[in-house]
Design a protein around this motif. Sequence first.
Motif, PDB file in Angstrom:
ATOM      1  N   ILE A  34       1.033  -1.185   0.059  1.00 44.41           N
ATOM      2  CA  ILE A  34      -0.086  -0.130  -0.108  1.00 44.41           C
ATOM      3  C   ILE A  34       0.935   1.208   0.048  1.00 44.41           C
ATOM      4  O   ILE A  34       1.606   1.376   0.861  1.00 44.41           O
ATOM      5  N   PRO A  35       0.756   2.104  -0.894  1.00 42.84           N
ATOM      6  CA  PRO A  35       1.578   3.380  -1.080  1.00 42.84           C
ATOM      7  C   PRO A  35       1.735   4.146   0.089  1.00 42.84           C
ATOM      8  O   PRO A  35       0.593   4.386   0.661  1.00 42.84           O
ATOM      9  N   PRO A  39      -3.022   8.114   3.180  1.00 42.16           N
ATOM     10  CA  PRO A  39      -3.183   8.607   4.648  1.00 42.16           C
ATOM     11  C   PRO A  39      -3.383   7.227   5.748  1.00 42.16           C
ATOM     12  O   PRO A  39      -4.305   6.390   5.227  1.00 42.16           O
ATOM     13  N   ILE A  40      -2.691   7.171   6.329  1.00 39.89           N
ATOM     14  CA  ILE A  40      -2.927   6.067   7.558  1.00 39.89           C
ATOM     15  C   ILE A  40      -2.395   4.561   7.146  1.00 39.89           C
ATOM     16  O   ILE A  40      -1.755   3.984   7.419  1.00 39.89           O
ATOM     17  N   LEU A  41      -3.210   4.242   6.028  1.00 38.35           N
ATOM     18  CA  LEU A  41      -3.145   2.766   5.443  1.00 38.35           C
ATOM     19  C   LEU A  41      -1.768   2.657   4.972  1.00 38.35           C
ATOM     20  O   LEU A  41      -1.299   1.455   4.894  1.00 38.35           O
ATOM     21  N   ASP A  46       3.639  -1.378   6.812  1.00 36.88           N
ATOM     22  CA  ASP A  46       4.846  -1.310   7.179  1.00 36.88           C
ATOM     23  C   ASP A  46       4.853  -1.773   8.713  1.00 36.88           C
ATOM     24  O   ASP A  46       5.716  -2.542   9.295  1.00 36.88           O
ATOM     25  N   ILE A  47       3.766  -1.141   9.284  1.00 37.45           N
ATOM     26  CA  ILE A  47       3.843  -1.218  10.818  1.00 37.45           C
ATOM     27  C   ILE A  47       3.195  -2.877  11.290  1.00 37.45           C
ATOM     28  O   ILE A  47       3.733  -3.342  12.332  1.00 37.45           O
TER      29      ILE A  47
END
Length: 110
Positions: A34-35, A39-41, A46-47
């Motif tokens: 997901i680029p 926002p947020i996503l 990565d998290i």
Amino acid sequence: MALYLAYKKNDVPWYAKVFVMIVVGYALSPIDLIPDFIPILGYLDDIILIPLGVSLAIKMIPKDILEECRKEAEDIFKDKKPKNWVAAAVITVLWVLIIITILHKFINRY
């Protein structure tokens, strides 16, 4: 670093090597599932995906080999200290100037 060192060991199963290669490649790749500009996503993958992949890779590697690789990685980084404080200072100053410029334009606008 421990995963990379484990990847190079002959005693690690092939499927663990393939998975480690995928996880490390994804972590270092500039291309995300997901680029990041979404926002947020964008950062959520990565998290979640990278820590999940690392934990699964760790479970695939035999414990004795992983422990040996952790010690090797610790020895590699033990004497490594940041040596280029000038570059860090320049980058910090540039970021501060960018933030000040943005705030100045924002404040002058209103």
